[in-house]
Design an enzyme around this catalytic site. Structure first.
Site, short mmCIF file in Angstrom:
data_model
loop_
_atom_site.label_atom_id
_atom_site.label_comp_id
_atom_site.label_asym_id
_atom_site.label_seq_id
_atom_site.Cartn_x
_atom_site.Cartn_y
_atom_site.Cartn_z
N GLY A 31 -40.68 -35.42 -33.42
CA GLY A 31 -39.78 -34.99 -32.19
C GLY A 31 -39.64 -35.69 -31.00
CG ASN A 32 -36.45 -37.31 -31.07
OD1 ASN A 32 -35.45 -36.96 -30.64
ND2 ASN A 32 -36.78 -37.73 -32.20
CB SER A 48 -38.94 -45.52 -33.23
OG SER A 48 -39.34 -45.03 -34.59
N GLY A 49 -41.80 -43.62 -33.27
CA GLY A 49 -43.11 -43.76 -34.01
C GLY A 49 -44.45 -43.75 -33.03
CB SER A 78 -36.28 -41.81 -30.87
OG SER A 78 -35.60 -40.74 -31.88
CG ASP A 80 -33.84 -38.56 -34.71
OD1 ASP A 80 -33.16 -38.34 -35.66
OD2 ASP A 80 -35.09 -38.07 -34.40
CG HIS A 99 -34.54 -33.92 -33.85
ND1 HIS A 99 -34.08 -32.90 -34.62
CD2 HIS A 99 -34.92 -34.95 -34.69
CE1 HIS A 99 -34.16 -33.17 -35.93
NE2 HIS A 99 -35.04 -34.38 -36.03
CG HIS A 101 -38.41 -32.70 -38.24
ND1 HIS A 101 -37.95 -32.74 -39.65
CD2 HIS A 101 -38.09 -33.61 -37.42
CE1 HIS A 101 -36.94 -33.78 -39.39
NE2 HIS A 101 -37.09 -34.37 -38.04
CG ASP A 124 -33.30 -12.12 -23.32
OD1 ASP A 124 -32.24 -11.24 -22.89
OD2 ASP A 124 -34.35 -11.72 -23.63
CG HIS A 175 -32.38 -33.50 -40.13
ND1 HIS A 175 -31.47 -34.76 -39.50
CD2 HIS A 175 -33.44 -33.83 -39.33
CE1 HIS A 175 -32.20 -35.39 -38.76
NE2 HIS A 175 -33.55 -34.79 -38.66
CE1 TYR A 232 -36.01 -12.18 -16.84
CE2 TYR A 232 -35.55 -14.44 -16.49
CZ TYR A 232 -36.46 -13.47 -17.06
OH TYR A 232 -37.59 -13.88 -17.41
#
Length: 235
Positions: A31-32, A48-49, A78, A80, A99, A101, A124, A175, A232
C-alpha cells in the site's frame, strides 16, 4: 537539492502511510499514499518496498508532477508512482491518492465487479457504485504499465473531475482499489471506507439477491454530507 513543499504535507503523507497497516489495509508493504503540492508542481510519495515500521520522513520521495522525475529523496519511489501522477494530471480536484490491496475490495476487483450501492453506509461517501476498470491490454502492460493503470481509471471516469469528486475510488480489474481525495488523509479515509463497504457488500450478497435501495434514500444520505446543503458534522 531539497524541494520545499507546503507546510505539513510530508508529515501528512507519512502519517497516512503509517496508518495503512494500523487499520488493516495492507499486508507487508502492499500500500502507498501520496499528497500533491500543485503550486510547487510536485507530489510526495512512499518509497518502494520500505516496511512501514521503518518508514520516516527522511525516506519519502518527492516527484515532479510534469514528468515523473524524482527531485528530492535518496530512494526509489513507489512502483505505483506513475499511476498516482496520471490521476493528479487528469483530475484537478485530487490532493491525495491511496492504493492498497485490501482483501474485500481486491475480491471485487478480481471478480471484475463494481462494488454496488446496497445501502446508506455506501451512499454516505460514494454517490454511486465503485466502478471496476476493463482489463489492461497486453500493449498497456508491456509499456508504461503503471501510467496505463492510471489511464484506465481516467478513461473509466471519462476524465470527469466532478465524477471523481462524487465517487472518489475505482477498482483496477484483477488488481485492487485506488482512492483519492482533497488531501492525502482524505484519500486514506476513502480507502478505509471502500474496504468497509466492500466487506459489507460481500456479506449482503452472500445472503442472496438484493433489490436496489430507494434512490431518494441514497440521495439523502449523500447530500447530507456533501454539497452546498450538507449538514453532517460540526465546523
Amino acid at each position: 537539492m531539497t524541494v520545499h513543499v507546503r507546510d505539513g504535507l510530508r508529515q501528512e503523507v507519512l502519517d497516512a502511510n503509517l496508518t495503512i497497516p494500523k487499520v488493516g489495509l495492507a499486508t507487508l508493504t502492499w500500500g502507498n499514499v501520496s499528497g500533491v503540492d500543485r503550486e510547487a508542481g510536485v507530489f510526495v510519495i512512499k518509497p518502494s518496498g520500505v516496511p512501514y515500521d521503518d518508514l520516516g520522513l527522511e525516506h519519502l520521495v518527492t516527484v515532479r508532477l510534469s514528468d515523473g522525475e524524482v527531485v528530492d529523496g535518496d530512494l526509489r519511489p513507489s512502483t505505483d508512482t506513475e499511476t498516482h501522477r496520471c490521476l493528479y494530471l487528469a483530475f484537478p480536484s485530487i490532493g491525495g491518492v491511496t492504493h492498497t490491496h485490501s482483501t474485500h475490495a481486491v475480491a471485487f476487483a478480481q471478480a471484475r465487479r463494481d462494488i454496488p450501492v446496497l445501502g446508506t453506509t455506501h451512499a454516505d461517501t460514494f454517490n454511486g457504485p465503485i466502478p471496476v476498470t476493463p482489463d489492461l491490454t497486453a500493449e498497456q502492460c508491456a509499456k508504461d504499465y503503471e501510467y496505463n493503470t492510471g489511464r484506465v481509471i481516467v478513461d473509466l471516469l471519462e476524465e470527469d473531475d466532478q465524477r471523481a469528486v462524487e465517487v472518489p475510488a475505482a477498482l483496477v480489474a484483477n488488481h485492487g482499489p485506488f482512492t483519492w481525495g482533497s488531501t492525502a488523509r482524505k484519500s486514506l479515509e476513502h480507502a478505509i471506507i471502500c474496504e468497509a463497504v466492500a466487506d459489507i457488500a460481500l456479506h449482503t450478497l452472500s445472503l442472496g439477491p438484493t433489490a436496489p435501495p430507494p434512490p431518494h434514500l441514497l440521495a439523502r444520505h449523500y447530500t447530507r454530507k456533501h454539497g452546498p446543503d450538507a449538514y453532517y458534522g460540526n465546523p
